[in-house]
Write an enzyme that holds these catalytic residues in place. Structure first.
Site, short mmCIF file in Angstrom:
data_model
loop_
_atom_site.label_atom_id
_atom_site.label_comp_id
_atom_site.label_asym_id
_atom_site.label_seq_id
_atom_site.Cartn_x
_atom_site.Cartn_y
_atom_site.Cartn_z
N ASN A 1 -31.04 -12.95 -69.05
CA ASN A 1 -31.74 -14.13 -69.53
C ASN A 1 -31.49 -14.17 -71.04
O ASN A 1 -32.29 -13.67 -71.83
CB ASN A 1 -33.23 -14.06 -69.23
CG ASN A 1 -33.99 -15.26 -69.78
OD1 ASN A 1 -33.38 -16.25 -70.19
ND2 ASN A 1 -35.31 -15.17 -69.80
N PRO A 2 -30.36 -14.75 -71.46
CA PRO A 2 -29.98 -14.69 -72.88
C PRO A 2 -30.70 -15.77 -73.69
O PRO A 2 -31.30 -16.69 -73.13
CB PRO A 2 -28.48 -14.99 -72.82
CG PRO A 2 -28.37 -15.96 -71.68
CD PRO A 2 -29.38 -15.48 -70.65
N PHE B 1 -40.05 -11.44 -75.99
CA PHE B 1 -40.10 -12.70 -75.26
C PHE B 1 -41.02 -12.54 -74.05
O PHE B 1 -40.88 -11.60 -73.28
CB PHE B 1 -38.69 -13.09 -74.82
CG PHE B 1 -38.58 -14.45 -74.21
CD1 PHE B 1 -38.56 -15.59 -75.00
CD2 PHE B 1 -38.48 -14.60 -72.84
CE1 PHE B 1 -38.44 -16.85 -74.44
CE2 PHE B 1 -38.36 -15.85 -72.26
CZ PHE B 1 -38.35 -16.98 -73.06
#
Length: 292
Positions: free
Chosen positions: A199-200, A100
């Protein structure tokens, strides 16, 4: 940089690149064009702007390389994948397919975690970043709070390749990385952690991200969090209660409409003083709470 006599001008090359990127809907086409040129020419963005203002030329080989990279960006491949790095606070993190890409809005999430870590009473407080991805939040905490010990967990093989590279590149000797699922992470730290940050994945499964860079290139495991997007948040709440000491802080990034639901999840599990915080665009971005 070649002489103006035998090469096209950098300014013209930037104008063509900007127009091409604008035509496919890139939000800041001139910025992306300048950053791609900076990568090709091994300059900073300011150096590219100065060279274009002076009327400097660009060598034919560099122009061809710039055209190739602009063509990739025009497919909506993330700029960060093309140049191989993403800025995060004071860090330059290495990124690519499988991890990500850290976003500017996550910088304020890291700030909340850093502030809580600095406020911890311990001379050597402990922080944990669960699902660390590129390592952004963990490495920000480790480098900006050097008296802390920071532990980061990641369980995606594709992401972990980049996480390891960033931990090695930054070289923070107070940061520890583990390949482990966040639900089982760091039992040896139970009851000792001052800050639990994450930060899931929080996009609902049925939602389709608007930006092609996200929809087509970010790893699905880092995006989607179940029917309401909060499956991992529920796990984080329970894991945070296991890890944190009384008075410890949990910091969770989320979407702008999820603050109320997350406050409810945390409060139901026993967390106290739940609060949701906006990012610089005034959209709700993170929720914090204190361990009872």
């Amino acid at each position: 940089m070649a002489s103006p006599d035998d090469s096209p001008s950098l300014s013209d090359a930037l104008s063509r690149a900007t127009a091409r990127l604008a035509a496919v809907g890139i939000t800041d086409p001139a910025v992306d064009a300048e950053l791609l040129a900076a990568f090709v020419l091994d300059l900073g963005r300011g150096g590219v702007q100065a060279a274009a203002f002076r009327g400097d030329a660009i060598a034919a080989a560099d122009e061809r390389r710039l055209d190739e990279l602009v063509a990739r960006r025009a497919t909506r491949e993330p700029l960060q994948h093309i140049i191989g790095t993403a800025p995060f606070r004071h860090l330059e993190l290495r990124v690519g397919p499988g991890v990500f890409v850290p976003r500017p809005e996550t910088e304020m999430v890291a700030q909340l975690a850093i502030d809580a870590l600095r406020a911890a009473a311990s001379a050597s407080p402990i922080a944990v970043d669960l699902g660390t991805g590129s390592g952004a939040i963990a490495l920000a905490m480790a480098t900006e709070v050097p008296h802390a010990r920071v532990f980061a967990a990641e369980n995606s093989v594709d992401a972990y390749v980049w996480t390891k590279e960033n931990f090695a590149h930054v070289g923070a000797d107070n940061a520890t990385l583990a390949f482990i699922d966040l639900a089982r992470a760091f039992p040896e730290l139970d009851g000792t952690v001052s800050v639990v940050a994450s930060n899931p994945p929080y996009v609902p499964d049925a939602a389709i991200p608007r930006d092609p860079e996200v929809r087509l290139f970010d790893p699905p495991a880092a995006l989607y969090g179940g029917e309401d997007g909060l499956d991992v948040v529920r796990v984080l709440s329970r894991v945070g209660l296991r890890l944190a000491h009384p008075g410890g802080t949990i910091v969770i990034e989320h979407g702008e409409w999820q603050g109320e639901a997350i406050r409810g999840i945390l409060a139901a599990d026993g967390w106290r003083a739940t609060a949701t915080h906006p990012d610089l665009t005034m959209r709700d971005r993170a929720t914090t709470a204190l361990h009872p």
